[in-house]
Scaffold this motif. Structure first.
Motif, short mmCIF file in Angstrom:
data_model
loop_
_atom_site.label_atom_id
_atom_site.label_comp_id
_atom_site.label_asym_id
_atom_site.label_seq_id
_atom_site.Cartn_x
_atom_site.Cartn_y
_atom_site.Cartn_z
N UNK A 9 0.79 -1.22 0.00
CA UNK A 9 0.00 0.00 0.00
C UNK A 9 0.82 1.27 0.00
N UNK A 10 2.12 1.18 0.27
CA UNK A 10 2.97 2.37 0.30
C UNK A 10 3.25 2.87 -1.11
N UNK A 15 14.50 2.29 -7.84
CA UNK A 15 15.86 2.72 -8.18
C UNK A 15 15.95 3.31 -9.58
N UNK A 16 14.97 3.02 -10.43
CA UNK A 16 14.92 3.59 -11.78
C UNK A 16 14.17 4.91 -11.84
N UNK A 17 13.68 5.40 -10.69
CA UNK A 17 12.97 6.67 -10.64
C UNK A 17 11.48 6.56 -10.89
N UNK A 18 10.96 5.34 -11.06
CA UNK A 18 9.52 5.17 -11.31
C UNK A 18 8.75 5.20 -10.00
N UNK A 19 7.64 5.95 -9.99
CA UNK A 19 6.74 5.94 -8.83
C UNK A 19 5.89 4.68 -8.91
N UNK A 37 1.23 3.96 -9.87
CA UNK A 37 0.28 4.50 -8.90
C UNK A 37 -1.11 4.74 -9.47
N UNK A 38 -1.23 4.86 -10.79
CA UNK A 38 -2.54 5.02 -11.42
C UNK A 38 -2.64 4.06 -12.60
N UNK A 39 -3.86 3.63 -12.88
CA UNK A 39 -4.08 2.72 -14.00
C UNK A 39 -3.63 1.31 -13.65
N UNK A 40 -3.93 0.38 -14.52
CA UNK A 40 -3.53 -1.00 -14.30
C UNK A 40 -2.05 -1.20 -14.51
N UNK A 41 -1.60 -0.86 -15.71
CA UNK A 41 -0.19 -0.90 -16.04
C UNK A 41 0.52 -2.21 -15.73
N UNK A 42 1.71 -2.34 -16.21
CA UNK A 42 2.49 -3.55 -15.94
C UNK A 42 3.01 -3.56 -14.51
N UNK A 52 13.94 1.06 -2.44
CA UNK A 52 12.66 1.76 -2.58
C UNK A 52 12.62 2.96 -1.64
N UNK A 53 12.44 4.14 -2.23
CA UNK A 53 12.28 5.36 -1.44
C UNK A 53 10.79 5.52 -1.12
N UNK A 54 10.45 5.58 0.14
CA UNK A 54 9.05 5.71 0.54
C UNK A 54 8.64 7.17 0.39
N UNK A 55 7.62 7.40 -0.45
CA UNK A 55 7.09 8.74 -0.68
C UNK A 55 5.91 9.01 0.24
N UNK A 56 5.07 8.00 0.48
CA UNK A 56 3.92 8.12 1.37
C UNK A 56 3.56 6.74 1.89
#
Length: 64
Positions: A9-10, A15-19, A37-42, A52-56
């Motif tokens: 859920x976080x 490391x590639x800069x992807x949220x 974070x949005x959409x189904x996506x891969x 992993x950098x925790x943003x929220x």
């Protein structure tokens, strides 16, 4: 689970800069599954949760 590690859920940045949102932790806590974070996506995985950098944090983790 460590308070310093990302968990299900976080919102994180990999490391590639992807949220991403952590959707699952598998294989006895050795594989983190991520999705956009949005959409189904891969979905993609990492075996290095320290990358992993925790943003929220998930709101569910903030509730006693």
């Amino acid at each position: 689970m460590s308070d310093r590690r990302a968990w299900i859920g976080d919102l994180v940045r990999d490391s590639g800069g992807r949220r991403a949102i952590v959707t699952d932790v598998r294989a006895g806590g050795t594989v983190w599954v991520l999705r956009p974070p949005t959409g189904g996506g891969p979905h993609w995985e990492t075996d290095d949760p320290n990358s992993l950098e925790i943003l929220a944090r998930s709101e569910a983790r903030d509730t006693p």
